[in-house]
Design an enzyme around this catalytic site. Structure first.
Site, PDB file in Angstrom:
ATOM      1  N   SER A   1       0.794  -1.228   0.000  1.00  0.00           N
ATOM      2  CA  SER A   1       0.000   0.000   0.000  1.00  0.00           C
ATOM      3  C   SER A   1       0.827   1.279   0.000  1.00  0.00           C
ATOM      4  CB  SER A   1      -0.944  -0.002   1.211  1.00  0.00           C
ATOM      5  OG  SER A   1      -1.910  -1.015   1.072  1.00  0.00           O
TER       6      SER A   1
ATOM      7  N   ASP B   1     -16.876   1.083  -0.655  1.00  0.00           N
ATOM      8  CA  ASP B   1     -15.934   0.003  -0.369  1.00  0.00           C
ATOM      9  C   ASP B   1     -16.682  -1.096   0.387  1.00  0.00           C
ATOM     10  OD1 ASP B   1     -14.060  -1.739   0.638  1.00  0.00           O
ATOM     11  OD2 ASP B   1     -12.696  -0.207   1.362  1.00  0.00           O
TER      12      ASP B   1
ATOM     13  N   ASP C   1     -10.200  -7.284   0.088  1.00  0.00           N
ATOM     14  CA  ASP C   1      -9.552  -6.173   0.770  1.00  0.00           C
ATOM     15  C   ASP C   1      -8.854  -6.724   2.003  1.00  0.00           C
ATOM     16  OD1 ASP C   1      -9.017  -3.756   2.301  1.00  0.00           O
ATOM     17  OD2 ASP C   1     -10.432  -2.758   0.964  1.00  0.00           O
TER      18      ASP C   1
END
Length: 635
Positions: free
Chosen positions: A331, A355, A368
């Site tokens: 990330s 999301d 995720d």
């Protein structure tokens, strides 16, 4: 009467022949003397210089005088590589019939340890045909005296004064500094192509890796010469003349060796790397690869046992992770992708996306790393909370080639050009890259993982630190460098190695400001908050967790059930102070788990020392509860 006349005639004839012989003999003698005189004139007048030179060469030996190697200092003037003189005992294998027997006899005069024998055998194999190989180095005064008294017993063994390289800080900065070693055959072939090859006559040591190798010709200096009168047996009698050598230039590093030492301690026994850069200059403030090694082991020729130990160590201490290791960066890629989306018009800061905890593409569910869906997310929240789903969508909308073209000027997947050899290029994927590498076309689903720094992405930590410095410097690109200046040994003048910027990336200031502000909030309310609680300065950052081994689609990652070397890598990037960054860094802890858990605490110690002068008293170990907090909010 007739007989007397005949006798008279015979006498006259004999006199004639006698006179003829005398004349011929005299002419022959005269010719011989003439030839001798001619030869004498030829030798004395026409060949005098030639024969005089030959005579002198038999009487006089020209001995090279090795130059004193330049010093290496840090940015504050602390010496981290220096020289000292000592005596060595060296054997000429071609003048000794039984080397083993000679070494056994020498061991009765001075101490010869098993490692000395092992090193001698190793050097003997590597330096075939060498005139001199050391059996003992750094002899004490007492040992020098003992051998000198017994010298007549050891033809082919010489006592010589040598200059040795010494690294007073031992393992600190070893991957950066490198080391010197004995000149190999490959080195000789390389030196022969240099313009200053003559300066290497008589040189026994040369830089092998790191700064010692890359700046070899600056550090080496100019070789001098001595004319020494010798006996027929080759023994020196007296020095007739001397042309002094010129020491090599000194190197002034950009590195703060105290900061370097603190970072290496902050890692403890963990594997990883950290690079810190001053954004405005490109000065590398710290260049850490863990584990380290002691470069002093290599100076005299490393013995086989130590060499084997270093090469078989599972932690690979000789691997320069900061320069050569390539990793998915997780990330930590997201702020750069956010900037790409803004610059290319694919996103506006205020746009909100849902999301739900997963992203569907062509029937495949991309998960995720968050344990719960984040719901409505704008760009600011996507960076602060590290939403994978948001960046799956961004990557899909941008496409792999647009991502490639945006990231290339930042340095991702490129040779950055740092001033040490051996830099890896890594992989910045594109459709053309895959076609060339695998002879296959690019599939849209492969772009999705690119958005969270996974997939084909493989970057060096140097590239990540360089890109972070470029972001902190508003797109003004400075080439990162370890050597700040070269100090001329004669004049003391310092010559900067990177006097100006490389180029500028044309970004909109408001876009850069937006991304950097979001990165500041990462350490206030986001994934980096645990490591930066109570910090008295503003710091921008981003956590990252990079997957090492794949897990099944419906399988849940449980770090405690995964072998240590299969756990995720922990990453963190940062710059501070946020208003006008003086330092930008990237840190990687191999198999360290969540970025907030292992990498961020190290970054906190680095910034506290560099900005506040705060010296930590222990390695930067994860705080209790940090892992779960990180996991609840992404990486």
């Amino acid at each position: 009467m007739q007989s007397s006349v005949k006798a008279l005639r015979n006498t006259e004839r004999e006199l004639f022949f006698f006179r003829t012989r005398v004349i011929v003999a005299s002419a022959f003698v005269a010719l011989c003397f003439l030839l001798l005189a001619g030869r004498f004139v030829w030798l004395q007048f026409f060949k005098h210089e030639d024969f005089y030179a030959r005579a002198e060469s038999n009487r006089i030996a020209v001995v090279p005088v090795t130059a004193n190697r330049g010093l290496i200092k840090d940015r504050e003037g602390r010496v981290i590589a220096r020289n000292y003189s000592a005596y060595t005992l060296e054997i000429n294998p071609r003048q000794v019939e039984n080397v083993t027997a000679v070494i056994d006899e020498l061991a009765q005069v001075i101490e010869v340890q098993p490692r000395d024998r092992r090193r001698f055998r190793k050097l003997q194999e590597e330096l075939k045909g060498a005139d001199s190989i050391p059996i003992r180095t750094r002899l004490s005064d007492e040992e020098v005296a003992r051998f000198s008294a017994q010298r007549f017993r050891f033809p082919g063994v010489e006592l010589r004064a040598r200059l040795f390289r010494h690294y007073p800080l031992g393992e600190v900065g070893s991957h950066m500094i490198g080391y010197i070693g004995r000149v190999s055959q490959a080195d000789k072939e390389k030196i022969a192509t240099w313009e200053d090859a003559a300066d290497y006559v008589g040189t026994d040591y040369i830089g092998k890796v790191g700064i010692e190798q890359s700046y070899e010709r600056e550090l080496h200096g100019t070789t001098g010469f001595e004319e020494v009168e010798i006996t027929a047996g080759g023994r020196a009698v007296r020095t007739l003349s001397r042309t002094p050598s010129t020491p090599g230039n000194n190197l002034i590093l950009s590195v703060d060796i105290k900061l370097q030492e603190i970072i290496e301690k902050a890692f403890g026994d963990r594997r990883g790397a950290l690079i810190a850069i001053e954004p405005s200059t490109g000065d590398v403030l710290a260049f850490v690869s863990k584990p380290t090694f002691d470069p002093n082991l290599f100076v005299e020729g490393i013995d086989p046992l130590n060499w084997e130990a270093l090469n078989t160590d599972i932690d690979k201490p000789l691997l320069n992770r900061a320069l050569r290791g390539t990793y998915p960066i997780g990330s930590t890629y997201k702020p750069f992708l956010a900037l790409a989306a803004l610059e290319l018009g694919k996103r506006r800061p205020e746009q909100v996306f849902n999301d739900p905890g997963f992203f569907m593409y062509a029937g495949h569910k991309f998960r995720d790393s968050n344990k719960v869906p984040l719901g409505a997310v704008n760009m600011h929240a996507s960076i602060v909370k590290s939403s994978d789903i948001y960046y799956y969508m961004v990557a899909n909308d941008l496409g792999v080639d647009a991502i490639h073209d945006f990231m290339k000027p930042l340095g991702f997947g490129q040779i950055v050009g740092i001033d040490v050899e051996g830099e890896s290029q890594g992989v910045l994927p594109s459709t053309a890259w895959k076609e060339k590498r695998f002879k296959q076309k690019w599939y849209g689903g492969e772009t999705i993982s690119i958005g969270i720094g996974q997939g084909y992405n493989a970057f060096t930590l140097l590239q990540l630190a360089h890109a972070t410095a470029n972001l902190a410097n508003d797109g003004l690109v400075m080439r990162p460098h370890l050597v700040r200046a070269i100090e001329d040994i004669k004049t003391g003048e310092r010559r900067l190695t990177v006097p100006k910027e490389s180029y500028r990336i044309d970004w909109k200031p408001e876009n850069v400001r937006f991304v950097r502000d979001a990165m500041v909030d990462v350490n206030i309310s986001g994934t980096g908050r645990a490591a930066f609680q109570g910090v008295p300065y503003k710091v921008g950052g981003k956590t990252g967790t990079a997957q090492v081994v794949g897990i099944k689609q419906n399988e849940k990652y449980d770090e405690k059930r995964v072998a240590e070397r299969h756990r995720d890598h922990s990453l963190f990037v940062a710059f501070a102070p946020a208003e006008k960054p003086r330092i930008a860094l990237a840190v990687l802890v191999e198999n360290g788990g969540f970025g907030a858990a292992a990498a961020a605490p190290i970054a906190r110690q680095v910034l506290d020392f560099y900005l506040l002068g705060k010296v930590p008293n222990a390695p930067a170990l994860p705080k209790e509860g940090t892992e779960s907090a990180a996991g609840a909010a992404g990486d």
